[in-house]
Design a protein around this motif. Structure first.
Motif, PDB file in Angstrom:
ATOM      1  N   LEU A 326       0.734  -1.219  -0.090  1.00  0.00           N
ATOM      2  CA  LEU A 326       0.044  -0.079   0.037  1.00  0.00           C
ATOM      3  C   LEU A 326       0.914   1.290   0.116  1.00  0.00           C
ATOM      4  N   GLY A 327       2.177   1.259  -0.007  1.00  0.00           N
ATOM      5  CA  GLY A 327       2.954   2.452  -0.264  1.00  0.00           C
ATOM      6  C   GLY A 327       3.644   2.728   1.140  1.00  0.00           C
ATOM      7  N   MET A 328       4.024   2.045   1.947  1.00  0.00           N
ATOM      8  CA  MET A 328       4.651   2.142   3.432  1.00  0.00           C
ATOM      9  C   MET A 328       6.040   3.051   3.116  1.00  0.00           C
ATOM     10  N   TYR A 329       6.634   2.812   1.882  1.00  0.00           N
ATOM     11  CA  TYR A 329       7.918   3.261   1.531  1.00  0.00           C
ATOM     12  C   TYR A 329       7.638   4.913   1.575  1.00  0.00           C
ATOM     13  N   GLU A 330       6.696   5.215   1.437  1.00  0.00           N
ATOM     14  CA  GLU A 330       6.824   6.910   1.295  1.00  0.00           C
ATOM     15  C   GLU A 330       6.369   7.663   2.667  1.00  0.00           C
ATOM     16  N   TRP A 331       6.083   6.708   3.724  1.00  0.00           N
ATOM     17  CA  TRP A 331       5.805   7.458   4.910  1.00  0.00           C
ATOM     18  C   TRP A 331       6.833   7.472   6.044  1.00  0.00           C
ATOM     19  N   LEU A 332       8.026   7.332   5.402  1.00  0.00           N
ATOM     20  CA  LEU A 332       9.173   7.385   6.585  1.00  0.00           C
ATOM     21  C   LEU A 332       9.265   8.368   7.468  1.00  0.00           C
ATOM     22  N   ILE A 333       9.196   9.657   6.776  1.00  0.00           N
ATOM     23  CA  ILE A 333       9.469  10.987   7.620  1.00  0.00           C
ATOM     24  C   ILE A 333       8.457  11.043   8.718  1.00  0.00           C
ATOM     25  N   PRO A 334       7.085  11.008   8.381  1.00  0.00           N
ATOM     26  CA  PRO A 334       6.242  11.239   9.476  1.00  0.00           C
ATOM     27  C   PRO A 334       6.103   9.886  10.501  1.00  0.00           C
ATOM     28  N   PHE A 335       6.469   8.715   9.810  1.00  0.00           N
ATOM     29  CA  PHE A 335       6.401   7.716  10.850  1.00  0.00           C
ATOM     30  C   PHE A 335       7.704   7.840  11.970  1.00  0.00           C
ATOM     31  N   LEU A 336       8.731   8.276  11.518  1.00  0.00           N
ATOM     32  CA  LEU A 336      10.093   8.646  12.407  1.00  0.00           C
ATOM     33  C   LEU A 336       9.618   9.841  13.440  1.00  0.00           C
ATOM     34  N   ILE A 337       8.731  10.676  12.718  1.00  0.00           N
ATOM     35  CA  ILE A 337       8.258  11.755  13.857  1.00  0.00           C
ATOM     36  C   ILE A 337       7.487  11.268  14.872  1.00  0.00           C
ATOM     37  N   LEU A 338       6.573  10.262  14.623  1.00  0.00           N
ATOM     38  CA  LEU A 338       5.887   9.464  15.530  1.00  0.00           C
ATOM     39  C   LEU A 338       6.532   8.747  16.653  1.00  0.00           C
ATOM     40  N   LEU A 339       7.511   7.876  16.134  1.00  0.00           N
ATOM     41  CA  LEU A 339       8.244   6.831  16.928  1.00  0.00           C
ATOM     42  C   LEU A 339       8.995   8.004  17.878  1.00  0.00           C
ATOM     43  N   GLY A 340       9.561   9.147  17.466  1.00  0.00           N
ATOM     44  CA  GLY A 340      10.403   9.951  18.393  1.00  0.00           C
ATOM     45  C   GLY A 340       9.657  10.636  19.422  1.00  0.00           C
ATOM     46  N   THR A 341       8.357  10.661  19.155  1.00  0.00           N
ATOM     47  CA  THR A 341       7.408  11.465  20.259  1.00  0.00           C
ATOM     48  C   THR A 341       6.809  10.405  20.902  1.00  0.00           C
ATOM     49  N   PHE A 342       6.160   9.332  20.530  1.00  0.00           N
ATOM     50  CA  PHE A 342       5.384   8.524  21.350  1.00  0.00           C
ATOM     51  C   PHE A 342       5.764   7.238  22.063  1.00  0.00           C
ATOM     52  N   ILE A 343       6.823   6.771  21.481  1.00  0.00           N
ATOM     53  CA  ILE A 343       7.545   5.576  21.999  1.00  0.00           C
ATOM     54  C   ILE A 343       8.367   5.906  23.358  1.00  0.00           C
ATOM     55  N   PRO A 344       9.322   6.984  23.400  1.00  0.00           N
ATOM     56  CA  PRO A 344      10.184   6.880  24.782  1.00  0.00           C
ATOM     57  C   PRO A 344       9.241   7.135  25.836  1.00  0.00           C
ATOM     58  N   PRO A 345       8.153   8.118  25.911  1.00  0.00           N
ATOM     59  CA  PRO A 345       7.585   8.078  27.340  1.00  0.00           C
ATOM     60  C   PRO A 345       7.110   6.530  27.838  1.00  0.00           C
ATOM     61  N   VAL A 346       6.935   5.681  26.931  1.00  0.00           N
ATOM     62  CA  VAL A 346       6.535   4.157  27.473  1.00  0.00           C
ATOM     63  C   VAL A 346       7.693   3.649  28.459  1.00  0.00           C
ATOM     64  N   GLY A 347       8.794   3.872  27.801  1.00  0.00           N
ATOM     65  CA  GLY A 347      10.080   3.383  28.547  1.00  0.00           C
ATOM     66  C   GLY A 347      10.454   4.419  29.970  1.00  0.00           C
ATOM     67  N   GLY A 348      10.235   5.557  29.892  1.00  0.00           N
ATOM     68  CA  GLY A 348      10.440   6.385  30.855  1.00  0.00           C
ATOM     69  C   GLY A 348       9.314   5.853  32.149  1.00  0.00           C
ATOM     70  N   VAL A 349       8.077   5.677  31.744  1.00  0.00           N
ATOM     71  CA  VAL A 349       7.193   5.123  32.766  1.00  0.00           C
ATOM     72  C   VAL A 349       7.503   3.912  33.584  1.00  0.00           C
ATOM     73  N   ILE A 350       8.006   2.861  32.437  1.00  0.00           N
ATOM     74  CA  ILE A 350       8.333   1.523  32.892  1.00  0.00           C
ATOM     75  C   ILE A 350       9.626   1.707  33.767  1.00  0.00           C
ATOM     76  N   MET A 351      10.651   2.366  33.523  1.00  0.00           N
ATOM     77  CA  MET A 351      11.789   2.613  34.566  1.00  0.00           C
ATOM     78  C   MET A 351      11.175   3.163  35.838  1.00  0.00           C
ATOM     79  N   ALA A 352      10.388   4.363  35.969  1.00  0.00           N
ATOM     80  CA  ALA A 352      10.003   4.828  37.298  1.00  0.00           C
ATOM     81  C   ALA A 352       9.225   3.806  37.979  1.00  0.00           C
ATOM     82  N   ASN A 353       8.182   3.184  37.219  1.00  0.00           N
ATOM     83  CA  ASN A 353       7.308   2.004  38.020  1.00  0.00           C
ATOM     84  C   ASN A 353       8.284   1.080  38.718  1.00  0.00           C
TER      85      ASN A 353
END
Length: 428
Positions: A326-353
């Motif tokens: 379906l064309g995932m190759y063209e979505w890399l830039i917004p996908f990287l922005i998504l990763l850098g914003t919404f993934i790290p807080p998961v790790g932060g909560v797990i560490m503090a917990n």
């Protein structure tokens, strides 16, 4: 051995801690993690950074970005080794039995997105480099989409076997390519004399380096839970995410400086190494693709509460293949922005917990009375994500720190309120 235990072992313990008898050595784990971090998209990030700074500043940006990534992944790796749990299972403590499904979905989605991108990349570049007709692209996507998941289907043993072959081969090919690049640039003097051709702030560059593979760092626990000790997990993770990922970004940066190309395949073509470039592309992507779909399967098992990791692996490969078509190759830039914003807080909560709520020791997962929703963890994640999304500074780092601090603060306040209430009731 009971049937349940036998099934868990066959499926790589998707819903239970890894027992001591199944733990792996530093060498074994380091190879698997290095294979995971040797990834084409990481070189693209290095290439983007490489054209924006002089050579000295570039090295500092890559050093800081990869050191932050390595430290983040190493802390999670330590927790995984001590507990025998992966990120999906640790999320039950941090977010609750049902609340953990949020992190399962986020982590699973990002990993299958990477799988789709890698599958599309392999097919498109193979057609481009070999002169195959355009009509071969779709069948190749299907072939690679299901072919890359074979070693993940086998499990840790399959990942390790492939890495034992692929990682040394890639190291040799990369070394040859970097030597030629340095020579073509005129040595160190030539590299330091190259002027930047684009603009990028230092904060944005570090965000790019850190954020490109932070989703992988968050889920590296899928392998570090097999470590024989916390120390083993830390060293293996640092080797992969600081040195391995650092090498990939450096290769991309040098390629952008010397050849105006960031990808190792395009670099090797420019160097007259087209055949080796195709081999590098195949090994590079396969060692990451199988790890990626394995990550999806582990998150999917926790989401669906099923031990059928192999079945979920095949389903993940099918979804990734469909997204590639379906064309995932063209979505890399917004996908990287998504990763850098919404993934790290998961790790932060797990560490503090882990360190604040449980003081470095989780209760037994099978008997722990966990709430359906851990509102403290979910609130801290929301705060960390919001601040990271709106931050002009290094978004992934901001997300981790704010989420961890928010959790620690909320946990302390709630615990204090509960203690005062209990004291008041006991005095009545």
């Amino acid at each position: 051995m009971t049937d349940t235990t036998s099934t868990a072992q066959e499926q790589d313990y998707p819903l239970s801690p890894v027992p001591e008898t199944a733990r792996k050595s530093l060498w074994s784990m380091g190879l698997v993690l290095l294979g995971f971090t040797f990834f084409t998209a990481t070189m693209w990030a290095g290439g983007t950074v490489g054209t924006a700074f002089d050579f000295g500043t570039l090295l500092w940006v890559l050093l800081i970005g990869n050191l932050l990534l390595g430290a983040y992944a190493a802390v999670l790796g330590y927790i995984a080794a001590r507990s025998g749990l992966n990120t999906a299972l640790m999320s039950r403590y941090a977010f609750g039995e049902l609340g953990s499904k949020l992190s399962d979905f986020i982590l699973g989605f990002t990993q299958i997105g990477w799988y789709a991108w890698g599958t599309a990349t392999m097919a498109l570049l193979l057609v481009k480099m070999t002169g195959l007709p355009e009509g071969a692209t779709l069948p190749l996507m299907v072939l690679f989409g299901f072919g890359f998941c074979v070693t993940a289907f086998v499990g840790y043993k399959g990942l390790e076997l492939l890495s034992r072959i692929a990682v040394p081969a890639m190291m040799v090919l990369i070394a040859v390519s970097m030597f030629i690049a340095a020579s073509d640039a005129g040595g160190l003097a030539g590299l330091t004399s190259i002027a930047p051709t684009s603009e990028l702030s230092v904060a944005a560059a570090i965000t790019l380096v850190f954020g490109t593979f932070v989703s992988g760092g968050t889920q590296a626990t899928n392998w570090t839970r097999f470590a024989r000790s916390g120390k083993t997990a830390v060293w293996a993770t640092l080797a992969a995410f600081f040195l391995g990922n650092g090498l990939m970004t450096l290769v991309g940066a040098l390629g952008a400086l010397v050849y105006q190309q960031a990808d190792i395949v395009d670099i090797m073509v420019a160097q007259g190494l087209a055949t080796l470039g195709i081999l590098m592309l195949f090994l590079n992507l396969w060692t990451t693709q199988d790890n990626t779909v394995y990550n999806f399967a582990v998150a999917g098992c926790n989401l669906l509460r099923t031990r059928r990791r192999k079945t979920v692996t095949v389903v993940g490969a099918a979804i990734g293949t469909l997204l590639a078509v379906l064309g995932m190759y063209e979505w890399l830039i917004p996908f990287l922005i998504l990763l850098g914003t919404f993934i790290p807080p998961v790790g932060g909560v797990i560490m503090a917990n882990y360190f604040v709520r449980y003081r470095g020791t989780y209760p037994d997962l099978a008997s722990a009375q966990l709430p359906a929703f851990n509102l403290i963890g979910l609130s801290a994640y929301a705060i960390g994500s919001f601040v990271a999304y709106t931050s002009a500074w290094i978004a992934p780092v901001v997300g981790v720190l704010v989420a961890a601090f928010s959790y620690a603060l909320l946990e302390t306040v709630v615990a204090g309120v509960k203690a005062r209430r209990a004291s008041a009731l006991s005095s009545l």
